[in-house]
Design a protein around this motif. Sequence first.
Motif, PDB file in Angstrom:
ATOM      1  N   HIS A  67     -49.381  49.983  52.656  1.00 19.13           N
ATOM      2  CA  HIS A  67     -48.328  49.325  52.407  1.00 19.13           C
ATOM      3  C   HIS A  67     -48.100  48.707  51.521  1.00 19.13           C
ATOM      4  N   ARG A  68     -47.516  49.974  50.847  1.00 16.10           N
ATOM      5  CA  ARG A  68     -46.878  49.587  49.231  1.00 16.10           C
ATOM      6  C   ARG A  68     -45.867  50.679  49.384  1.00 16.10           C
ATOM      7  N   ALA A  79     -44.496  44.393  48.084  1.00 12.61           N
ATOM      8  CA  ALA A  79     -45.435  45.325  46.762  1.00 12.61           C
ATOM      9  C   ALA A  79     -44.453  46.521  46.862  1.00 12.61           C
ATOM     10  N   HIS A  80     -44.566  46.916  45.525  1.00 16.60           N
ATOM     11  CA  HIS A  80     -44.335  47.941  45.283  1.00 16.60           C
ATOM     12  C   HIS A  80     -44.553  48.848  43.792  1.00 16.60           C
ATOM     13  N   ASP A  81     -44.395  50.045  43.853  1.00 15.50           N
ATOM     14  CA  ASP A  81     -44.469  50.666  42.724  1.00 15.50           C
ATOM     15  C   ASP A  81     -43.402  51.096  42.128  1.00 15.50           C
ATOM     16  N   THR A  87     -38.500  42.751  44.498  1.00 16.60           N
ATOM     17  CA  THR A  87     -39.245  41.919  43.237  1.00 16.60           C
ATOM     18  C   THR A  87     -39.471  40.050  43.946  1.00 16.60           C
ATOM     19  N   ILE A 146     -42.477  52.639  47.338  1.00 17.88           N
ATOM     20  CA  ILE A 146     -42.455  52.980  46.260  1.00 17.88           C
ATOM     21  C   ILE A 146     -41.462  53.832  46.181  1.00 17.88           C
ATOM     22  N   ALA A 161     -42.592  47.306  54.866  1.00 21.21           N
ATOM     23  CA  ALA A 161     -42.715  46.825  53.393  1.00 21.21           C
ATOM     24  C   ALA A 161     -42.794  45.478  53.365  1.00 21.21           C
ATOM     25  N   MET A 176     -42.938  55.315  52.157  1.00 18.79           N
ATOM     26  CA  MET A 176     -44.016  54.732  52.443  1.00 18.79           C
ATOM     27  C   MET A 176     -44.734  55.657  53.460  1.00 18.79           C
ATOM     28  N   PRO A 230     -50.016  54.865  49.150  1.00 21.16           N
ATOM     29  CA  PRO A 230     -50.916  53.397  50.346  1.00 21.16           C
ATOM     30  C   PRO A 230     -49.464  53.021  51.302  1.00 21.16           C
TER      31      PRO A 230
END
Length: 266
Positions: free
Chosen positions: A36-37, A17-19, A12, A39, A115, A73, A34
Motif C-alpha cells: 500500500h505504498r 503514502a510514498h517513497d 504529498t 514508489i 495508492a 507498487m 510494500p
Amino acid sequence: MTAAAGFLSVLTHAGIAHDHWAGGAESPHPATLPPHRLIVADDPAAFAHVTGATSVAVPLGAAAGAPRFAVAMAGEVPSAVLAEVAAIEARSARDRPLAPVSADVGRLLHLMCRARRARSVLDIGAGAGTATLWMAAGVRQPGGRVVAIEKDSARRSLAVAAVARAGMKDFVDIRMGDADRLLDRLPGKFDIVLLDETAEAREGHLLALFEGAFLSPRSLLFSHGGLAEPVALARTHAHLQVLPEIVATTSLGIGAGLFVAVTAPA
C-alpha cells in the motif's frame, strides 16, 4: 531538481503514502515493495527487473529526450482486465477508432486509485471502457466503485460487455448520456475524477464538479488528451492552477498528455 518533483508534490498534497528513490539506487528485491505504498524512482528503469508489481515510466513531455521517472507498487493488474483492454485496443485498430487510453496512462491511473485507496471514482468520457477497466481494478480491494459516463451508445455497449467479461461488474456503474445532464444525479463525492473528453466540454464539467461539491478533500483530478484544442485545453489547465480549491498540479507527457490536480484538504 528531480524530474519527479511535480508528481511528488501531488502525492504529498493528496496524502498518498510514498517513497522516493533518488537517482542511482539499484532496484531492490520485489519483497521490498510494500502493498500500500507507492514508489517513485528518478531512474526510469528502476523497476525493469522487479516482478509481482505494476510499474510505469513517465515522461514529462512528448519529446524523445524528455526527462522521465518511474512509478511502481506491489501487486499486479488482473489478467482478465489486461485481456479486455488488449481486445478493445485490437478492435480499435482493426474496425473503428475507439480512442482507448494508452497502457501507460492506464497503469498510472490504476496505481493512483490503489495508492489513494479510492472508493469513489468518476470517469467522464469513458469511451469503450479501457480507463474504466484499469481504475476498476484499482478500487476493487477497498470495495470502491467507478461511475463511468459515455454518451455514445455503441461505445458504452462495448464497455459494459468488457467490464462484465473482466469480472469487474460489481465495481463499475456505466451510465449512458451527456455528463451535463447526469452530473446532478451522481451519488456522493469522488476521490478521483478522469476527464477524457473534448477540452471545451471539460471546462463546464469541472465548474459543475466544484459548484456541486462532488469532490472529496484531497481528490485527484486527471485531465487527459484534448490536444486537438490547444487553446481551450490551456485555458482549462490555467484555470485549475489558480483555483483556491487546488493545492498542487503537474503535467505529464504520458498518453495524449495528462494534467493532474489535487483539491485542498477539508
